[in-house]
Enzyme design. Structure first.
Site, mmCIF file in Angstrom:
data_model
loop_
_atom_site.group_PDB
_atom_site.id
_atom_site.type_symbol
_atom_site.label_atom_id
_atom_site.label_comp_id
_atom_site.label_asym_id
_atom_site.label_seq_id
_atom_site.Cartn_x
_atom_site.Cartn_y
_atom_site.Cartn_z
ATOM 1 N N LYS A 65 -5.113 24.071 -22.661
ATOM 2 C CA LYS A 65 -4.453 23.617 -21.438
ATOM 3 C C LYS A 65 -3.014 23.229 -21.773
ATOM 4 O O LYS A 65 -2.620 23.186 -22.924
ATOM 5 C CB LYS A 65 -5.167 22.399 -20.831
ATOM 6 C CG LYS A 65 -6.654 22.563 -20.562
ATOM 7 C CD LYS A 65 -6.960 23.503 -19.422
ATOM 8 C CE LYS A 65 -8.461 23.606 -19.174
ATOM 9 N NZ LYS A 65 -8.769 24.647 -18.157
ATOM 10 N N SER B 112 -7.958 30.039 -16.516
ATOM 11 C CA SER B 112 -7.397 28.747 -16.131
ATOM 12 C C SER B 112 -5.931 28.574 -16.510
ATOM 13 O O SER B 112 -5.268 27.669 -16.003
ATOM 14 C CB SER B 112 -8.212 27.611 -16.744
ATOM 15 O OG SER B 112 -8.054 27.572 -18.152
#
Length: 242
Positions: A124, A54
């Site tokens: 993230k 990701s």
């Protein structure tokens, strides 16, 4: 022989008798080293392993990053553009398989000499902080407080915003004490966009942040720092933060 010489010889003999063999001191030395490693993990720096794609290409699956855990303890809050590790806010990882480390991996993970497989953490990029309005229209660009972001870190072939799935189009204002996070591999990241129905409405509580990832430490061929991209420093973008 003088009394002084006799006393010096007796003292030297006592030291010789008191000196313990190295093999007897080794467990103590190992214990001290483990305690130091545990303290470093708890308060200073911890290693984390990247479990998914990701954050490509910034981070690859299997990379080991070092995370600064010290500055949040002094009240520092995550800033736009930082790559952060945070505890699962509300079952974001419920469908992810749980790793089964062997006993050695468990011990090394516990003391921080290798990433812990048991911890449910995510990584993230922070794109918006409290007071910011962040939005995606069409394929982008992503906007923060009306400013278009130039995002060279977005995975090659991806668009900054996604139009063909639920959650990819949005306009939200970040509440106090929360963050909006997104992966660099925009079309392969289950981030804030896709958890807007959870108890936090997709926002990550600042209190869940473990720390900022500041360097890729392993493998050695990928060693690199993780600075804040220049686009987050453009004039006017910070005007909305309380």
């Amino acid at each position: 022989m003088s009394d002084v010489a006799t006393a010096e010889r007796a003292e030297a003999g006592g030291r010789a008798r008191r000196q313990r063999p190295f093999w007897k001191e080794l467990p103590l030395l190992i214990g001290i080293a483990l305690v130091i490693a545990l303290l470093i993990k708890t308060f200073l720096v911890q290693a984390f392993s990247i479990p998914s794609d990701s954050m490509q290409n910034t981070l690859q699956r299997g990379d080991r990053v070092l995370v600064d855990k010290l500055t949040p303890r002094f009240g520092s809050k995550p800033e736009r553009g930082e790559v952060v590790v945070f505890r699962d806010p509300d079952d974001w990882l419920k469908d992810e398989p749980t790793a089964k480390p062997n006993p050695v991996q468990k011990v090394l993970g516990f003391i921080g000499l290798m990433p812990s497989a048991a911890e449910k953490d995510l990584i993230k990029r922070v794109v918006a902080v409290a007071g910011d309005t962040v939005e995606c229209k069409g394929t982008g660009p992503l906007k923060v407080n009306g400013k278009e972001l130039d995002e060279p870190y977005v995975f090659q072939g991806n668009t900054p915003c996604t139009v063909d799935d639920q959650g990819g189009q949005f306009r939200v204002t970040v509440p106090e004490g929360k963050l909006w996070v997104m992966g660099d591999h925009r079309q392969n990241s289950a981030d804030s966009r896709y958890h807007q129905q959870d108890k936090n409405h997709g926002f990550v509580p600042v209190g869940n942040v473990v720390g900022r990832a500041f360097v890729v430490a392993w493998p050695l061929g990928r060693w690199n720092t993780l600075p804040v991209p220049d686009t987050f420093g453009q004039p006017g973008i910070k005007g909305a933060r309380p």
